[in-house]
Design a protein around this motif. Structure first.
Motif, mmCIF file in Angstrom:
data_model
loop_
_atom_site.group_PDB
_atom_site.id
_atom_site.type_symbol
_atom_site.label_atom_id
_atom_site.label_comp_id
_atom_site.label_asym_id
_atom_site.label_seq_id
_atom_site.Cartn_x
_atom_site.Cartn_y
_atom_site.Cartn_z
ATOM 1 N N UNK A 1 0.828 -1.212 0.000
ATOM 2 C CA UNK A 1 0.000 0.000 0.000
ATOM 3 C C UNK A 1 0.861 1.260 0.000
ATOM 4 N N UNK A 2 1.975 1.230 0.720
ATOM 5 C CA UNK A 2 2.886 2.382 0.724
ATOM 6 C C UNK A 2 3.422 2.623 -0.678
ATOM 7 N N UNK A 3 3.869 1.563 -1.330
ATOM 8 C CA UNK A 3 4.401 1.706 -2.692
ATOM 9 C C UNK A 3 3.318 2.201 -3.650
ATOM 10 N N UNK A 4 2.115 1.654 -3.519
ATOM 11 C CA UNK A 4 1.007 2.059 -4.387
ATOM 12 C C UNK A 4 0.664 3.531 -4.173
ATOM 13 N N UNK A 5 0.576 3.943 -2.929
ATOM 14 C CA UNK A 5 0.232 5.340 -2.640
ATOM 15 C C UNK A 5 1.316 6.293 -3.109
ATOM 16 N N UNK A 6 2.581 5.910 -2.962
ATOM 17 C CA UNK A 6 3.664 6.761 -3.449
ATOM 18 C C UNK A 6 3.626 6.908 -4.970
ATOM 19 N N UNK A 7 3.365 5.811 -5.683
ATOM 20 C CA UNK A 7 3.261 5.901 -7.152
ATOM 21 C C UNK A 7 2.057 6.722 -7.555
ATOM 22 N N UNK A 8 0.978 6.579 -6.821
ATOM 23 C CA UNK A 8 -0.236 7.323 -7.110
ATOM 24 C C UNK A 8 0.012 8.830 -6.921
ATOM 25 N N UNK A 9 0.759 9.203 -5.896
ATOM 26 C CA UNK A 9 1.056 10.621 -5.660
ATOM 27 C C UNK A 9 1.995 11.190 -6.737
ATOM 28 N N UNK A 10 2.930 10.359 -7.203
ATOM 29 C CA UNK A 10 3.871 10.833 -8.250
ATOM 30 C C UNK A 10 3.173 11.033 -9.580
ATOM 31 N N UNK A 11 2.126 10.242 -9.860
ATOM 32 C CA UNK A 11 1.381 10.386 -11.114
ATOM 33 C C UNK A 11 0.494 11.620 -11.118
ATOM 34 N N UNK A 12 0.086 12.065 -9.937
ATOM 35 C CA UNK A 12 -0.835 13.225 -9.872
ATOM 36 C C UNK A 12 -0.149 14.522 -10.131
#
Length: 86
Positions: free
Chosen positions: A75-86
């Protein structure tokens, strides 16, 4: 889902839980005298079956905590990637 900070907190807390449960399982399997309530004088020491069952339960619980640690780390990795895409 929560943000990366919440996921990191969950991962760290689950990691601590896994460490503690494995440590407790090792102490119980080595018949450490200060672990467990069955050491009070009127009751006596535990049987081998009780020691094995208690240690096994701690190891299973530690494994479940490791599963939650891995899930929270994903979940940490997913949330970090999600924030970088935004």
């Amino acid at each position: 889902m929560c943000n990366p900070v919440g996921c990191t907190f969950c991962a760290l807390l689950s990691g601590f839980g896994a460490f503690f449960m494995f440590l407790l399982g090792i102490c119980i399997s080595n018949n450490y005298e200060f672990v467990g309530e069955w050491y009070s004088p009127p009751v006596g020491s535990p049987s081998e079956a009780q020691i094995k069952k208690g240690a096994t339960s701690c190891f299973i619980t530690g494994g479940i905590y490791i599963g939650f640690t891995v899930m929270a780390a994903v979940c940490v990795c997913y949330q970090n990637k999600k924030l970088k895409r935004s």
